[in-house]
Design an enzyme around this catalytic site. Structure first.
Site, short mmCIF file in Angstrom:
data_model
loop_
_atom_site.label_atom_id
_atom_site.label_comp_id
_atom_site.label_asym_id
_atom_site.label_seq_id
_atom_site.Cartn_x
_atom_site.Cartn_y
_atom_site.Cartn_z
N LYS A 1 34.77 74.24 33.51
CA LYS A 1 35.64 74.16 35.28
C LYS A 1 34.53 73.31 35.53
O LYS A 1 33.56 73.89 36.02
CB LYS A 1 35.87 74.59 35.49
CG LYS A 1 35.13 76.23 35.57
CD LYS A 1 34.30 76.32 37.41
CE LYS A 1 33.73 77.89 37.64
NZ LYS A 1 32.87 77.99 38.67
N ASP B 1 36.42 84.62 37.80
CA ASP B 1 37.22 83.34 37.58
C ASP B 1 38.18 82.72 35.90
O ASP B 1 38.08 82.27 35.26
CB ASP B 1 37.02 81.96 37.55
CG ASP B 1 34.73 82.14 36.97
OD1 ASP B 1 34.88 83.03 35.64
OD2 ASP B 1 34.43 81.18 36.80
O1 C5P Z 1 33.98 88.38 39.67
P1 C5P Z 1 33.05 88.04 39.40
O2 C5P Z 1 32.11 88.78 38.39
O3 C5P Z 1 32.15 86.83 38.65
O4 C5P Z 1 31.70 87.78 40.12
C1 C5P Z 1 30.73 87.97 40.24
C2 C5P Z 1 30.00 88.49 41.63
O5 C5P Z 1 30.42 87.04 42.33
C3 C5P Z 1 30.36 89.65 42.41
O6 C5P Z 1 29.76 90.05 42.38
C4 C5P Z 1 30.04 89.30 44.05
O7 C5P Z 1 28.88 89.51 44.49
C5 C5P Z 1 30.21 88.25 43.91
N1 C5P Z 1 31.25 87.37 44.27
C6 C5P Z 1 32.31 87.74 45.41
N2 C5P Z 1 33.64 87.06 45.61
C7 C5P Z 1 34.79 86.19 44.61
C8 C5P Z 1 33.56 86.14 43.52
C9 C5P Z 1 32.79 86.25 42.87
O8 C5P Z 1 31.74 88.02 46.29
N3 C5P Z 1 35.33 86.07 45.12
#
Ligand code: C5P
Length: 310
Positions: free
Chosen positions: A17, A151
């Site tokens: 994406k 995501d």
């Molecule tokens: O959700 P995901 O594991 O992809 O997120 C990785 C890191 O990115 C999270 O641990 C967080 O630190 C950051 N993040 C965030 N806000 C979001 C998505 C991700 O702070 N909306």
């Protein structure tokens, strides 16, 4: 995703994406950030092969297809791979005992903001739900997906393009009438999503995503290009000088608009047409950029065809 049976198992694809718009609205008490983002699936895909096993193991083999100039991708411990986590999570909630061998061919670079790992995990949930006949609805799979990453639900959804809110897991379809032709490039080094978010400044009064409702339906290429936005671009440039260099390259490339995708380090430009995107990718490669490709955003029609073939 495309999904079909072969003589030895099942084959599926997992699209990458780009974020055409990403505004960080606020930091949340749970450590995540409140967002509004427009995500569009693109024609660059990973390929996954699923083969049933006699035992109950979940085994993963990863093959890479990147130029050496991009450097070796750190595949880490297989137990930490989102694909393995997705398979184990589905088994756990459905009490399935079967094992599976997954052969993942990576075409989407990691640590790039292209959602490759998230898409692989979503495809694994969708494919194994069919292979193991676990009967989970798309809504239930989406809830499992949210446990794997912010995501991942976007890739479980069948929409080609969506407006995503919350931490990215709340999906509203945003049908895109015509595909956008993009040139996509990545510097050698990647970026950590957590580090980029930690260094970002929320924009509570920043540009609104609302105009993308109109642009997705009826907008011109120029309107789309002028409405690009990414709150994570400034911290990404600060953390990785190669991102700042990429921005300068794209400024000289003659694209309609350009920005970082997600938390980077991949970068994209909106082009006038497919030939323009291919020419831009060639120019970047000639300049020594390690990885540059021409891609298009998927349309609803493409997704519908993919589902029909599943
Ligand atoms: O959700 P995901 O594991 O992809 O997120 C990785 C890191 O990115 C999270 O641990 C967080 O630190 C950051 N993040 C965030 N806000 C979001 C998505 C991700 O702070 N909306």
């Amino acid at each position: 995703m495309l999904f079909r049976r072969t003589s030895t198992g099942w084959l599926a694809t997992a699209p990458a994406k780009v974020n055409l718009f990403l505004r960080v609205i606020a930091r949340r008490p749970d450590g995540f950030h409140e967002l509004e983002t427009v995500m569009a699936k693109i024609s660059l895909v990973d390929q996954l092969r699923f083969e049933c096993r006699d035992d109950d193991a979940v085994a993963l083999a990863v093959q890479q297809s990147f130029p050496r100039s991009l450097g070796a991708m750190d595949l880490g411990n297989p137990d930490d791979n989102l694909v393995v986590k997705a398979a184990r999570l589905l088994r756990q909630v459905t009490a399935v005992r079967q094992g599976i061998t997954i052969i993942l061919r990576k075409n989407v670079p990691a640590a790039a903001g292209l959602g490759g790992g998230s898409s692989d995990a979503a495809t694994t949930l969708l494919a194994l739900n069919a292979i193991w006949e676990t009967g989970q609805s798309r809504r239930q799979l989406s809830q499992l997906a949210a446990q794997l990453g912010s995501d991942v639900p976007f890739f479980v959804a069948k929409d080609a393009c969506a407006l995503c809110t919350g931490r990215g897991e709340k999906i509203e379809p945003l049908p895109m009438r015509t595909p956008l032709h993009l040139v996509l490039a990545k510097p050698k080094t990647g970026l950590s999503t957590a580090a980029v978010f930690r260094n970002c400044t929320p924009e509570p009064d920043g540009p609104s995503v609302e105009k993308w409702r109109e642009i997705a339906g009826h907008g011109t290429i120029q309107e789309a290009a002028q409405s690009l936005h990414n709150s994570l671009q400034t911290p990404a440039e600060m953390l990785n000088v190669e991102v700042a260099e990429m921005k300068d390259r794209f400024a000289r490339l003659g694209v309609c608009g350009h920005q970082l995708t997600g938390s980077g380090s991949a970068y994209f430009g909106v082009c006038r047409h497919e030939r323009h995107a291919r020419r831009c990718a060639e120019t970047l490669l000639q300049q020594g950029v390690p990885w540059a490709v021409a891609v298009t955003t998927q349309t609803e029609l493409h997704c519908k065809e993919a589902i029909q073939r599943a």
